[in-house]
Enzyme design. Structure first.
Site, PDB file in Angstrom:
ATOM      1  CE1 TYR A 190      -4.063   1.932   0.483  1.00  0.00           C
ATOM      2  CE2 TYR A 190      -2.539   3.395   1.703  1.00  0.00           C
ATOM      3  CZ  TYR A 190      -3.585   3.299   1.039  1.00  0.00           C
ATOM      4  OH  TYR A 190      -4.644   4.211   0.706  1.00  0.00           O
ATOM      5  CD  GLN A 206     -11.902   2.503  -0.590  1.00  0.00           C
ATOM      6  OE1 GLN A 206     -11.785   2.421   0.593  1.00  0.00           O
ATOM      7  NE2 GLN A 206     -12.080   3.454  -1.587  1.00  0.00           N
ATOM      8  CG  ASN A 209      -5.785   7.457   6.049  1.00  0.00           C
ATOM      9  OD1 ASN A 209      -6.219   6.031   6.326  1.00  0.00           O
ATOM     10  ND2 ASN A 209      -6.554   8.010   5.450  1.00  0.00           N
ATOM     11  CB  THR A 247       4.116  10.403  10.019  1.00  0.00           C
ATOM     12  OG1 THR A 247       5.551  10.097  10.525  1.00  0.00           O
ATOM     13  CG2 THR A 247       3.864  11.873  10.325  1.00  0.00           C
ATOM     14  CD  GLN A 294       8.508  13.126   9.787  1.00  0.00           C
ATOM     15  OE1 GLN A 294       7.582  12.186   9.461  1.00  0.00           O
ATOM     16  NE2 GLN A 294       9.159  13.191   9.128  1.00  0.00           N
ATOM     17  CG  HIS A 322       3.987  13.158   6.757  1.00  0.00           C
ATOM     18  ND1 HIS A 322       4.185  12.490   5.688  1.00  0.00           N
ATOM     19  CD2 HIS A 322       5.156  13.200   7.497  1.00  0.00           C
ATOM     20  CE1 HIS A 322       5.385  12.048   5.426  1.00  0.00           C
ATOM     21  NE2 HIS A 322       5.883  12.569   6.477  1.00  0.00           N
ATOM     22  CD  GLU A 334       6.342   6.599  11.736  1.00  0.00           C
ATOM     23  OE1 GLU A 334       5.915   6.209  10.306  1.00  0.00           O
ATOM     24  OE2 GLU A 334       5.811   7.798  11.605  1.00  0.00           O
ATOM     25  CG  HIS A 335      10.204   8.840  12.068  1.00  0.00           C
ATOM     26  ND1 HIS A 335       8.811   9.261  11.610  1.00  0.00           N
ATOM     27  CD2 HIS A 335      10.870   8.159  11.043  1.00  0.00           C
ATOM     28  CE1 HIS A 335       8.443   8.805  10.562  1.00  0.00           C
ATOM     29  NE2 HIS A 335       9.468   7.941  10.048  1.00  0.00           N
ATOM     30  CG  ASP A 379      10.691  10.631   5.967  1.00  0.00           C
ATOM     31  OD1 ASP A 379      10.366   9.635   6.696  1.00  0.00           O
ATOM     32  OD2 ASP A 379      10.170  11.986   6.129  1.00  0.00           O
ATOM     33  CD  GLU A 391       3.762 -31.881  27.158  1.00  0.00           C
ATOM     34  OE1 GLU A 391       3.420 -32.237  26.009  1.00  0.00           O
ATOM     35  OE2 GLU A 391       4.738 -31.050  27.414  1.00  0.00           O
ATOM     36  CG  HIS A 410       2.531 -36.774  21.250  1.00  0.00           C
ATOM     37  ND1 HIS A 410       1.372 -36.877  21.168  1.00  0.00           N
ATOM     38  CD2 HIS A 410       2.926 -35.633  20.737  1.00  0.00           C
ATOM     39  CE1 HIS A 410       0.700 -35.810  20.755  1.00  0.00           C
ATOM     40  NE2 HIS A 410       1.873 -34.974  20.377  1.00  0.00           N
TER      41      HIS A 410
END
Length: 470
Positions: free
Chosen positions: A154, A217, A240, A263, A285, A288, A354-355, A388, A442, A447
């Protein structure tokens, strides 16, 4: 006085810039010697967006479910209703990709080429090697790494256009060896196609499967497929809050990289930081998105005062004044005053940006103490803007505190670890008794029987699958 009562400031500005200096950034004063909160109490004091992913998830759920049930028709309807674009087809014709590449400005072509080259160099060093461990003569475990077969990438394209995000998504997928790559990005109202810079970046990278779809979508289309598109195994890329919410909804149907929403930048600074640099980086930033978060954590009230003066001056001189002003004064942005760098580190770890920029004395030493951040930018000459575009690092990074448990996009994102276990008769016999013992403990005797069935005489096996002695 409790830590909660130390939070002061005024947010929610929505007028012309500049507001009064006191309201440029919300302030959170945590200069409480020996009493800084920890854990969830500290996290609650820190700035976050008012609209979180949990709320947005319920709002996009009908879109995602409609695409799952009705395919392309639901994608086209949502695009018309939300983006005001009527699509005749979802996939971008190959000729449009080539035309965009041919029309690309030479300087932008060169810049994208540099970004691609540096990203490919850094990501090529992230390749994982096959490793075989020998535990006994004839007994080995081999760790192999295999790429996912098909990915959906994306690329945002709403308030701003991000050909750089094409680079950041595609390069690690290609280095990992992914065989099928689909890119999707919102259509522009005037053309019904993704922005030509995005199309050109796809062409430069050799990606020819591109869709003119954005928002929730688009995520649903990638996850469930339509008459025009095959479903993918993994979805990556920033977006977003609505894109992030949709990724959360389809997780499990497909893999996702992380929740990379609006961001964030956090800057840990002391009195040695240049207020012009700090203000410029906070603004970069905030540019954005009105929901972008800009957070300054500092030990210096004097630096904060100088940064606020710089903000008032610099914001008026930049292009997206209104958008930046909304982001800086929103509930997700703030200046946090701390007693010392140790307290500042506790704050930035709790925030998990994030940054994260470190603009302090001995910034490398401070950066090495950080536990939670998507990417760390060390010193005065490593601004987030470098990452970036041309640092070679990846700018698709976890947001909203997800850096506490998630990593940024890398080659590893597109790889799956597969173990090959290979034992011969002697190696299995050597450990068979332990397998039987653990199986009996167990209460899973079958097994153990799966092992002892290979040794009818039971020689060398410490116990049988019934739990008795051999």
């Amino acid at each position: 006085m409790s830590a909660l009562s130390q939070r002061v400031g005024v947010g929610g500005w929505s007028g012309s810039w500049p507001p009064t200096l006191a309201t440029v950034l919300n302030r959170i004063d945590l200069r409480i010697p020996g009493a800084l909160p920890s854990g969830a109490d500290l996290q609650r004091l820190l700035p976050r967006a008012g609209l979180d992913v949990t709320v947005a998830t319920e709002q996009v759920r009908p879109i995602v479910e409609a695409v799952r049930e009705h395919g392309a028709r639901a994608v086209i309807e949502a695009t018309h209703r939300i983006d005001k674009v009527t699509l005749a087809a979802l996939r971008v014709p190959a000729g449009e990709l080539e035309a965009a590449a041919q029309a690309l400005d030479p300087a932008l072509r060169e810049a994208l080429g540099t970004a691609i080259e540096r990203a490919r160099t850094v990501h090529s060093d992230q390749r994982r090697q096959e490793v075989t461990t020998t535990l006994a003569a004839g007994g080995t475990v081999t760790q192999r790494w295999r790429p996912v077969r098909r990915v959906g990438l994306y690329v945002p394209g709403g308030l701003a256009v991000y050909p750089s995000s094409v680079v950041m998504n595609v390069v690690p997928a290609q280095v990992a060896g992914v065989e099928s790559i689909a890119v999707t990005s919102p259509p522009q109202r005037d053309t019904g196609l993704p922005h030509p810079h995005i199309l050109a970046a796809c062409a430069l990278l050799g990606v020819d499967e591109v869709y003119a779809v954005g928002g929730a979508q688009a995520i649903a289309m990638l996850a469930y497929g339509t008459e025009e598109s095959e479903p993918v195994d993994l979805i990556t890329g920033p977006g977003n809050v609505w894109v992030t919410a949709a990724k959360r909804l389809v997780r499990g149907v497909v893999g996702i990289d992380a929740e990379a929403g609006p961001t964030e930048i956090a800057i840990l600074a002391d009195d040695t930081a240049d207020p012009r640099h700090v203000a410029a980086d906070l603004i970069s930033q905030a540019e954005h998105d009105p929901l972008a978060a800009s957070v300054l954590v500092t030990t210096s009230p004097e630096l904060l005062a100088e940064v606020e003066r710089e903000l008032a001056a610099q914001v008026t001189a930049t292009k997206h004044t209104e958008r930046i002003g909304q982001a800086l004064s929103g509930s997700q942005s703030a200046a946090v005053l701390v007693e010392d760098i140790d307290a500042g580190l506790r704050v930035v770890d709790a925030y998990a940006a994030e940054h994260l920029e470190i603009q302090t004395r001995q910034p490398r030493a401070v950066a090495e103490r950080v536990r939670s951040a998507g990417a760390i930018f060390v010193g005065a000459w490593s601004p987030v803007s470098l990452g970036d575009y041309c640092a070679g690092s990846n700018h698709v990074l976890p947001t909203g505190g997800c850096a506490r448990h998630s990593s940024g996009l890398s080659v590893q994102t597109f790889l799956r670890g597969v173990q090959l276990i290979e034992y011969d008769e002697r190696a299995l016999r050597e450990v068979a008794g332990h397998v039987v013992t653990l199986a009996n403990a167990e209460d899973l005797p079958a097994h153990g029987q799966a092992v002892t069935a290979r040794f009818p005489d039971a020689d060398g096996v410490a116990g049988d699958a019934r739990g008795g002695a051999a």
